[in-house]
Design a protein around this motif. Structure first.
Motif, PDB file in Angstrom:
ATOM      1  N   ARG A  34     -29.358 -22.107 -34.779  1.00 61.18           N
ATOM      2  CA  ARG A  34     -30.386 -22.814 -34.663  1.00 61.18           C
ATOM      3  C   ARG A  34     -30.935 -23.466 -35.767  1.00 61.18           C
ATOM      4  O   ARG A  34     -32.101 -23.713 -36.198  1.00 61.18           O
ATOM      5  CB  ARG A  34     -31.710 -22.316 -33.870  1.00 61.18           C
ATOM      6  N   HIS A  35     -30.144 -23.995 -36.828  1.00 59.07           N
ATOM      7  CA  HIS A  35     -30.219 -24.402 -38.215  1.00 59.07           C
ATOM      8  C   HIS A  35     -31.308 -25.824 -38.003  1.00 59.07           C
ATOM      9  O   HIS A  35     -31.936 -25.882 -39.014  1.00 59.07           O
ATOM     10  CB  HIS A  35     -28.932 -24.638 -38.909  1.00 59.07           C
ATOM     11  N   SER A  36     -30.898 -26.586 -37.207  1.00 55.79           N
ATOM     12  CA  SER A  36     -31.656 -27.676 -37.126  1.00 55.79           C
ATOM     13  C   SER A  36     -33.036 -27.516 -36.911  1.00 55.79           C
ATOM     14  O   SER A  36     -33.994 -28.202 -37.583  1.00 55.79           O
ATOM     15  CB  SER A  36     -31.150 -28.693 -35.962  1.00 55.79           C
ATOM     16  N   ALA A  37     -33.371 -26.980 -35.779  1.00 56.75           N
ATOM     17  CA  ALA A  37     -35.000 -26.477 -35.461  1.00 56.75           C
ATOM     18  C   ALA A  37     -35.464 -25.629 -36.640  1.00 56.75           C
ATOM     19  O   ALA A  37     -36.508 -25.928 -36.798  1.00 56.75           O
ATOM     20  CB  ALA A  37     -34.896 -25.707 -34.075  1.00 56.75           C
ATOM     21  N   GLN A  38     -34.648 -24.730 -37.304  1.00 58.96           N
ATOM     22  CA  GLN A  38     -35.194 -24.140 -38.484  1.00 58.96           C
ATOM     23  C   GLN A  38     -35.572 -25.042 -39.584  1.00 58.96           C
ATOM     24  O   GLN A  38     -36.677 -24.824 -40.200  1.00 58.96           O
ATOM     25  CB  GLN A  38     -34.186 -23.040 -38.751  1.00 58.96           C
ATOM     26  N   ARG A  39     -34.582 -26.133 -39.796  1.00 63.22           N
ATOM     27  CA  ARG A  39     -34.976 -26.642 -41.037  1.00 63.22           C
ATOM     28  C   ARG A  39     -36.250 -27.646 -40.669  1.00 63.22           C
ATOM     29  O   ARG A  39     -36.987 -28.112 -41.664  1.00 63.22           O
ATOM     30  CB  ARG A  39     -33.789 -27.527 -41.320  1.00 63.22           C
ATOM     31  N   MET A  40     -36.246 -28.259 -39.489  1.00 58.46           N
ATOM     32  CA  MET A  40     -37.537 -29.005 -39.069  1.00 58.46           C
ATOM     33  C   MET A  40     -38.783 -28.309 -39.252  1.00 58.46           C
ATOM     34  O   MET A  40     -39.873 -28.789 -39.775  1.00 58.46           O
ATOM     35  CB  MET A  40     -37.390 -29.463 -37.688  1.00 58.46           C
ATOM     36  N   ALA A  41     -38.952 -26.640 -38.860  1.00 58.68           N
ATOM     37  CA  ALA A  41     -40.222 -26.198 -39.248  1.00 58.68           C
ATOM     38  C   ALA A  41     -40.265 -26.037 -40.664  1.00 58.68           C
ATOM     39  O   ALA A  41     -41.628 -26.109 -41.211  1.00 58.68           O
ATOM     40  CB  ALA A  41     -39.928 -24.773 -38.690  1.00 58.68           C
ATOM     41  N   LYS A  42     -39.437 -25.658 -41.442  1.00 57.53           N
ATOM     42  CA  LYS A  42     -39.480 -25.498 -42.788  1.00 57.53           C
ATOM     43  C   LYS A  42     -39.986 -26.763 -43.578  1.00 57.53           C
ATOM     44  O   LYS A  42     -40.633 -26.763 -44.342  1.00 57.53           O
ATOM     45  CB  LYS A  42     -38.227 -24.950 -43.350  1.00 57.53           C
TER      46      LYS A  42
END
Length: 284
Positions: free
Chosen positions: A164-172
């Motif tokens: 879930r790297h895309s969602a993780q980077r969005m949150a960061k």
């Protein structure tokens, strides 16, 4: 009585200075509120990822990720000349893709996986959208020498999806932007804001490098579970290094680790999974 000044002991201070101090305190309060809200929102989004075994901070749900990916498929394909017209090549990509998914931990997830071969003959690339939509360009595909190398590319992209790297980077990114906005609000110095923005950008780039290395490690695991020799992934790194050529930039200023560094980490992952060496029966 003095008009426009206030007396403190033997000192006379302009009333406008007191007003400036009041405005500064107000700015600081607003800045703290913005930064606190950004941090609270980020920390309250914690969730556990059963594939990576890590706690993650995510700003969207799995269903939202899948919807975002599906909505972007046509646009991404159009940017790379559309889908490849040869159905035999697409079938081959599908066979390898689903062999990995059906024989690895990826099958335990609910992501909507689909692998696409793009017609782009010039851009050496592969990437994944949120939720399971994955792409490889013909420019990269035609340079692959073995089925195992294709499995390495696809396993790496599957790794991005399940982690879930895309969602993780969005949150960061949202957290970083919130903190930058707080710094800009609380500081009257333009240079402070510029420095904050630069640091935030570098932090997010480092997150990108960490994601790539983690996907390499997951890729080693998944392709191995599907019966492919994970050493084939190192050959992909060599292809990427040759494609980059003399256009290398310092790793610190790149969203991707240098291929040489990735090969080192891939070797570490292979040794972890196969301390006695990769079985000879695995497909190269």
């Amino acid at each position: 009585m003095r008009i426009g000044n206030r007396r403190f002991g033997n000192k006379v201070l302009p009333l406008r200075n007191a007003g400036f101090r009041g405005a500064g305190k107000f700015r600081l309060i607003i800045a703290l509120a913005i930064g606190g809200f950004a941090l609270l929102s980020y920390c309250s989004s914690a969730t556990y990822n059963p594939v990576t075994g890590e706690k993650q901070y995510l700003s969207i749900t799995p269903s939202q990720e899948i919807a975002m990916g599906l909505q972007a498929v046509n646009q991404m394909a159009a940017q790379h000349g559309g889908l490849h017209p040869d159905p035999r090549l697409q079938d081959f990509v599908d066979d390898v893709c689903w062999n990995i998914i059906n024989n690895s931990q990826a099958q335990e997830t609910d992501w909507q996986f689909d692998c696409h071969l793009l017609a782009d003959p010039n851009t050496v690339n592969a990437f994944a959208l949120p939720g399971g939509q994955m792409f490889i360009t013909y420019a990269l595909f035609r340079q692959l020498e073995t089925e195992g190398q294709l499995a390495g590319v696809l396993s790496h992209e599957i790794g991005h999806v399940v982690a879930r790297h895309s969602a993780q980077r969005m949150a960061k990114s949202q957290l970083t932007q919130g903190i930058i906005q707080a710094i800009l609000m609380g500081s009257e110095s333009q240079s402070t804001g510029q420095i904050a923005g630069m640091v935030g950008n570098m932090v997010n780039m480092s997150y990108g490098r960490e994601d790539e290395l983690q996907s390499d490690s997951i890729g080693v695991q998944f392709m191995s579970q599907a019966g492919y020799d994970p050493n084939a992934l190192k050959g992909v790194m060599t292809i990427l290094a040759n494609a980059t050529g003399s256009r290398k930039s310092p790793e610190f200023f790149s969203t991707h680790p240098n291929p040489e560094n990735r090969i080192e980490k891939i070797n570490e992952a292979i040794k972890k999974h196969f301390p006695d060496g990769v079985p000879a029966s695995y497909k190269p």
